[in-house]
Structures are given as C-alpha cells and as structure tokens.
Design a protein around this motif. Structure first.
Motif, PDB file in Angstrom:
ATOM      1  N   GLU A 211       0.815  -1.199   0.000  1.00  0.00           N
ATOM      2  CA  GLU A 211       0.000   0.000   0.000  1.00  0.00           C
ATOM      3  C   GLU A 211       0.858   1.261   0.000  1.00  0.00           C
ATOM      4  OE1 GLU A 211      -3.284   0.293  -0.390  1.00  0.00           O
ATOM      5  OE2 GLU A 211      -3.254  -1.883  -0.708  1.00  0.00           O
ATOM      6  N   GLU A 212       1.991   1.202   0.653  1.00  0.00           N
ATOM      7  CA  GLU A 212       2.865   2.365   0.742  1.00  0.00           C
ATOM      8  C   GLU A 212       3.608   2.648  -0.558  1.00  0.00           C
ATOM      9  OE1 GLU A 212       5.529   2.283   4.071  1.00  0.00           O
ATOM     10  OE2 GLU A 212       4.009   1.416   5.387  1.00  0.00           O
TER      11      GLU A 212
ATOM     12  N   GLN B 279      19.559  -0.846 -10.554  1.00  0.00           N
ATOM     13  CA  GLN B 279      18.132  -1.088 -10.415  1.00  0.00           C
ATOM     14  C   GLN B 279      17.780  -2.434 -11.042  1.00  0.00           C
ATOM     15  OE1 GLN B 279      15.295   2.057 -11.158  1.00  0.00           O
ATOM     16  NE2 GLN B 279      16.924   3.593 -11.356  1.00  0.00           N
ATOM     17  N   VAL B 280      16.788  -3.100 -10.473  1.00  0.00           N
ATOM     18  CA  VAL B 280      16.255  -4.318 -11.078  1.00  0.00           C
ATOM     19  C   VAL B 280      14.732  -4.240 -11.093  1.00  0.00           C
ATOM     20  CG1 VAL B 280      18.186  -5.779 -10.368  1.00  0.00           C
ATOM     21  CG2 VAL B 280      16.182  -5.615  -8.909  1.00  0.00           C
ATOM     22  N   LEU B 281      14.151  -4.776 -12.145  1.00  0.00           N
ATOM     23  CA  LEU B 281      12.711  -5.000 -12.197  1.00  0.00           C
ATOM     24  C   LEU B 281      12.492  -6.498 -12.103  1.00  0.00           C
ATOM     25  CD1 LEU B 281       9.948  -3.356 -14.200  1.00  0.00           C
ATOM     26  CD2 LEU B 281      10.184  -5.826 -14.422  1.00  0.00           C
ATOM     27  N   VAL B 282      11.719  -6.915 -11.097  1.00  0.00           N
ATOM     28  CA  VAL B 282      11.517  -8.339 -10.821  1.00  0.00           C
ATOM     29  C   VAL B 282      10.097  -8.720 -11.193  1.00  0.00           C
ATOM     30  CG1 VAL B 282      11.561 -10.137  -9.066  1.00  0.00           C
ATOM     31  CG2 VAL B 282      13.169  -8.220  -8.928  1.00  0.00           C
ATOM     32  N   VAL B 283       9.963  -9.578 -12.190  1.00  0.00           N
ATOM     33  CA  VAL B 283       8.653 -10.125 -12.540  1.00  0.00           C
ATOM     34  C   VAL B 283       8.396 -11.315 -11.620  1.00  0.00           C
ATOM     35  CG1 VAL B 283       7.253 -11.171 -14.350  1.00  0.00           C
ATOM     36  CG2 VAL B 283       8.895  -9.356 -14.924  1.00  0.00           C
TER      37      VAL B 283
ATOM     38  N   SER C 232       1.450  -9.428  -8.287  1.00  0.00           N
ATOM     39  CA  SER C 232       0.429  -9.217  -7.263  1.00  0.00           C
ATOM     40  C   SER C 232       0.969  -9.512  -5.873  1.00  0.00           C
ATOM     41  CB  SER C 232      -0.782 -10.118  -7.534  1.00  0.00           C
ATOM     42  OG  SER C 232      -0.421 -11.484  -7.365  1.00  0.00           O
ATOM     43  N   GLY C 233       0.274  -8.962  -4.882  1.00  0.00           N
ATOM     44  CA  GLY C 233       0.626  -9.266  -3.504  1.00  0.00           C
ATOM     45  C   GLY C 233       0.433 -10.726  -3.186  1.00  0.00           C
ATOM     46  N   GLU C 234      -0.581 -11.336  -3.804  1.00  0.00           N
ATOM     47  CA  GLU C 234      -0.826 -12.766  -3.576  1.00  0.00           C
ATOM     48  C   GLU C 234       0.317 -13.616  -4.109  1.00  0.00           C
ATOM     49  OE1 GLU C 234      -4.439 -10.500  -3.259  1.00  0.00           O
ATOM     50  OE2 GLU C 234      -2.989 -10.648  -4.918  1.00  0.00           O
ATOM     51  N   ALA C 235       0.871 -13.204  -5.254  1.00  0.00           N
ATOM     52  CA  ALA C 235       2.001 -13.952  -5.819  1.00  0.00           C
ATOM     53  C   ALA C 235       3.222 -13.862  -4.904  1.00  0.00           C
ATOM     54  CB  ALA C 235       2.349 -13.409  -7.207  1.00  0.00           C
ATOM     55  N   LEU C 236       3.467 -12.674  -4.337  1.00  0.00           N
ATOM     56  CA  LEU C 236       4.598 -12.517  -3.433  1.00  0.00           C
ATOM     57  C   LEU C 236       4.385 -13.329  -2.160  1.00  0.00           C
ATOM     58  CD1 LEU C 236       7.286 -11.259  -2.700  1.00  0.00           C
ATOM     59  CD2 LEU C 236       6.069  -9.227  -1.911  1.00  0.00           C
ATOM     60  N   SER C 237       3.147 -13.316  -1.631  1.00  0.00           N
ATOM     61  CA  SER C 237       2.842 -14.096  -0.425  1.00  0.00           C
ATOM     62  C   SER C 237       3.069 -15.581  -0.660  1.00  0.00           C
ATOM     63  CB  SER C 237       1.389 -13.863   0.014  1.00  0.00           C
ATOM     64  OG  SER C 237       1.201 -12.553   0.461  1.00  0.00           O
TER      65      SER C 237
ATOM     66  N   GLU D 219       1.347  -3.289 -10.090  1.00  0.00           N
ATOM     67  CA  GLU D 219       0.368  -4.345  -9.843  1.00  0.00           C
ATOM     68  C   GLU D 219       0.003  -5.038 -11.149  1.00  0.00           C
ATOM     69  OE1 GLU D 219      -2.098  -6.689  -7.397  1.00  0.00           O
ATOM     70  OE2 GLU D 219      -0.714  -5.105  -6.791  1.00  0.00           O
ATOM     71  N   GLY D 220      -0.107  -6.345 -11.116  1.00  0.00           N
ATOM     72  CA  GLY D 220      -0.529  -7.104 -12.288  1.00  0.00           C
ATOM     73  C   GLY D 220      -0.582  -8.580 -11.989  1.00  0.00           C
ATOM     74  N   GLU D 221      -1.540  -9.269 -12.551  1.00  0.00           N
ATOM     75  CA  GLU D 221      -1.650 -10.708 -12.330  1.00  0.00           C
ATOM     76  C   GLU D 221      -0.624 -11.470 -13.140  1.00  0.00           C
ATOM     77  OE1 GLU D 221      -3.548 -12.235 -10.104  1.00  0.00           O
ATOM     78  OE2 GLU D 221      -4.232 -10.261  -9.450  1.00  0.00           O
TER      79      GLU D 221
END
Length: 530
Positions: free
Chosen positions: A323-324, A478-482, A512-517, A338-340
């Motif tokens: 959220e931050e 910098q890195v962008l992590v998919v 998504s946050g769910e993917a990270l969890s 954010e993205g699925e």
C-alpha cells in the motif's frame, strides 16, 4: 527396468518419484508409503550388494537415493567433518593485526574479527551474510591478513562458480587492495597476483562436467594451502564432491555466500545444508560466521524491509508495504507495479526503466553502453514461454530495431569458450558503427574493454532481460523483478530474495501481492540427506 533389476511393478512408481525429485534438484526422495519389495534394485547401506539404489531408514521415514549420490554425500560429509576436528591456536601477533585491519568497522567489527579468527583457527569457515553485509569487503581483508604470513601468495586460490561471479570478485579485490596495504609495493604485488588468478571452479580443478571428474584427487591434490569459494550457494553436488576430493587435507577452506539465495542449477543444496549443520548440535558446529549488519540499503529502507520479510518468511507485512509503495516512484528503494501476469510489452515498463534501456541502445560508445548495462536488469523467473526472459528480450529488441541511432544491444554468452577467454554467463554489447560494421565488446577484467567479431562468439542470447538464475552473482543499480505466478513451481522465497538482492539502489516488483505471499510461504523444495 523391471526385467533388468527384477523390479516389482508396485515399486516402479517409487523409482519414478525419485527420478522426478532428482530432476527438481533433490538428492533423495522420501517414500509415502515405502514399497515392500525392491527386488534387486535397492538395499540398505550396510548390505553388501552393489544395488543401483540405496535405502535409508530415518526417524522421518524411508528415503531412497541412487548409490552414486549416496556415496558422494557420504564423502562430502566425511571430508567436512574431518576438517572441523582440527583446530590450532592462532599467533597473538596475527590476531592483533586482524583487530587493526577491521578497526574501521568500529562497533560492528566483532563479526569480521570472528571471521578472521575462525580462518586462523580452523580448516573450514563458512562466511555468510545477506546483501550488503560486507562479505567481499571482509574477504579482501582476510586475504591481506593471510597472504605471505600464513600462506604464500602462490598457494592461495580464489574461485567462484561462474565466470561472471569470478570477474566481479576479481574487480572487487582490485578496488580494495590499495586501501588495504597503502603504497607497500611488495604486499600490493602479492595481493594483486592472488586477485588476478581468481577464476571459475571448473577451471581451477580442470573439471570435466561430462564425467564429473578432475585430474586432481587424493593421490594428486590441488597445490593450495588456502581456498576461498565465493557465491558458494551456486555450487552443485557433483562439483562439491569433486572439489573436496581434489583438495589437500591440510588446506584451509573459506566458503562465502548467502544460504537464502537460489540453489545451484544442478543437483543439491549443499551450502544451505552446511549452514544448517553448523547450528548447535550439528557436525559443523562453530564453523559459521554470520555478518549481520547490512550497509548497502541504509538509504533504501524499503528494500531492506522487503528483504527482511523474505528472510523471516513474514507474509503479514506484505499488504502494508504494498500500500505504501504501489504507484510511487520508489523513492525509498522499492516500487510496485500491480498485475496478475508479467508485462505484455515494453510499453508496460515504468518510464524510468525504459530510459535506462534507451541509454544502452543509443549509447555514444561501447564503454558507455556497458556502463549502462550495469544500471538495469529485468529479471524473470523463467527463460522461455510467454513470461520468459528470452521472449521479453525479443520484444524489446523489436521495439528498438529500425529506430534512428540504435547502435547497441546486450547479449549473454551461453557456453564457455576458453580460446576467446569467454565464460558462460558473461554479458557483452553488440555495437554497430556508423559504417554498419558490428563488433562485440566485453570487459577485459582489468578495467578496460576488448572487442571480438560476432563470428568469433560461442552460443549467445539477447540479454535485455535475464532469468534470476543467470543474474545470480551480479549486481545492478536497479532491477525490475517479474514475480512468478501464484502456484508456479518457481514461486519460492529463495528466487524472489535472490532477485531483489541483485539491486544496489532500487527494486521494481511486477506482480500481485498474492504472488509474493505465495513465494514467501514456499521454501526450497529440494531434499537432501547431507
């Protein structure tokens, strides 16, 4: 298989389970429930029969391994345990010098001094720490302490699992040496000679991966008194086995790494198992020195926060962190898109990322193009398929192709070529001159550049994006992590942790946050009996 081993049909599925476990990197498989009859295929370790499989009964059930793997793990365990049993009292003069070398750490010098004391006292030291804790910094000072005092420079070997990791370590040592010994020419020359010989483990022991063998062994040991192996988590079972057999019994060993990072591409999770066995009651107890203070992310608190969530397996902190930072510019080190699923095209990337890619494509010269490559890396969980690094690299290449001024694109070498002094994983730049001629530029490991004809290259691929595995051992601004999809077998804590810790300044998460969890909840699936 049934006819050759007299294998009952009921046991075939158990063997298939072992084969599946091995394909996923495990060295053993626990059976639920165990077959009652193995015929001539398997026997216990005390059985005199030379069966292809070995059964091991433990408190948590019955396990099965191939005999080759069982013997390799047994030899590794015996070699490590034997080295732990030998300890000497360090020379007080050298200990005093160690305190002097590490005094600049101030109150935080305790861990670094313990590392020096461990190397002086023991034949085996595991030096561990998270990102930015100063593992390489400490290692450079350990070499300065030992070189010429405990070991002659010619008898010190420094190695890493990949060419990229070896090159990075060599450069880090070169940068540190002048500060360590000042203008003392003799000491500088000795340390530079050690750093210049930094190489891959394969080359050090002349390893033949096809046979899993080296010309060095118990009857012809490698001529070293001190061996340092960086990025030890990347070393697989076969290499560990061959390496330990190649070393003289009296040699000091220092294995450096982060056990939370991804395991080796090959079979096994040996370094993490070593660290586990260094805890209270383990046969390597007391061998580990862990650097706790992180220096890298002092100005990027959100990266440190995310790394801590991954390290501790904490999923409750994800939602407030998300959220931050979601939709922000990542001013505290972390941005979140954010993205699925992963990005569909280059247009889905943040503008800041795209500008960094343009700095590569439209660089004024090869040197600036290679410098720009160090600024950004797009990390994907897999190489092929829709959300793969190679597919996305091709999309970026297509986006730049045809644009006026497009002169450079990054590539990665896929195979060692010692005739050209190129190593698997080495990144270079294909450069097009104003006349249309193309050349490929690499760093030469001594602060300069060298060029080759594209025709002289071994197999290579586009490198606008890389898999996390291929980026291991590297650092970028910098890195962008998919993030891997929720439910993917690649969605593990170690993969995401390894990806975000490639960054020095900023991490962008895409997912998504769910993917990270889901990834945080999933530890390594590899199983071992080491």
């Amino acid at each position: 298989m049934q006819d050759r081993w007299n294998l009952p049909a009921e046991t075939v599925s158990a063997v298939e389970s072992l084969l599946q476990a091995q394909s996923e990197g495990s060295t053993a498989c626990r059976l639920f429930p165990p077959p009652e009859n193995w015929g001539d295929a398997a026997a216990g370790p005390e059985d005199a029969r030379e069966t292809p499989l070995v059964l091991l009964s433990r408190e948590d059930g019955l396990w099965v391994q191939t005999r080759k793997t069982f013997l390799a793990e047994a030899e590794i365990r015996e070699s490590l345990a034997g080295r732990v049993q030998t300890s000497v009292d360090p020379d007080p003069t050298i200990l005093s010098k160690a305190r002097e070398i590490f005094k600049e750490f101030g109150k935080e010098a305790g861990d670094q001094f313990r590392a020096a004391e461990s190397v002086l006292r023991r034949k085996l030291t595991l030096l561990t720490g998270g990102p930015g804790t100063g593992k390489t910094y400490t290692l450079a000072r350990l070499l300065a302490l030992l070189c010429g005092v405990v070991c002659s420079p010619e008898r010190i070997a420094v190695a890493a699992p990949t060419g990229k990791a070896a090159d990075r370590l060599r450069e880090a040592l070169h940068q540190a040496i002048p500060d360590l010994v000042g203008e003392k020419e003799v000491e500088q020359k000795a340390l530079f000679s050690v750093a210049d010989r930094c190489q891959t483990l394969h080359r050090l022991i002349r390893y033949n991966p096809g046979r899993g063998a080296s010309p060095y062994g118990p009857d012809n040991p490698l001529p070293v008194d001190l061996l340092v192996v960086d990025e030890a988590s990347m070393v697989d079972l076969s290499m560990w086995h061959t390496l330990l057999r190649a070393l003289p019994a009296a040699a000091r060993l220092v294995f450096v790494g982060d056990p939370l990072q991804l395991e080796s591409v090959g079979q096994g999770n040996i370094f993490a198992a070593m660290v586990a066995r260094s805890e209270v009651g383990g046969y390597l107890e007391g061998c580990r020195v862990h650097l706790r203070k992180s220096w890298r992310f002092r100005d990027q608190p959100d990266i440190a926060r995310l790394a801590a969530l991954l390290e501790n397996g904490d999923t409750l902190g994800i939602a407030p962190l998300r959220e931050e930072v979601i939709g922000t510019a990542g001013n505290k080190g972390l941005g979140w898109i954010e993205g699925e699923e992963g990005p569909e095209s280059a247009h889905d990337l943040p503008k800041e990322i795209w500008k960094l890619l343009e700095a590569i494509a439209f660089a004024e010269n090869p040197e600036r193009a290679l410098a720009a490559v160090d600024e950004i890396c797009l990390l994907f969980p897999q190489r092929r398929f829709r959300e793969g690094a190679l597919v996305f690299s091709e999309k970026i290449q297509a986006e730049f192709s045809g644009q006026r001024g497009f002169v450079a694109y990054p590539i990665i070498v896929n195979r060692n070529d010692y005739t050209q002094n190129l190593r698997n994983g080495q990144v270079g730049i294909v450069w097009s001159s104003g006349k249309g001629d193309r050349s490929v530029w690499f760093r030469d490991g001594e602060g300069g550049l060298r060029s080759l004809s594209p025709a002289a290259l071994p197999d290579y691929s586009l490198a606008w994006a890389l898999t996390v595995h291929r980026a291991q051992g590297s650092e970028y601004a910098q890195v962008l992590v998919v993030l891997p999809r929720e439910g993917s077998p690649l969605a593990t804590r170690s993969l995401v942790y390894t990806a975000i810790t490639r960054a020095r300044q900023k991490v962008w998460l895409y997912g998504s946050g769910e993917a990270l969890s889901a990834a945080i909840k999933t530890s390594s699936r590899r199983q071992s009996l080491l």
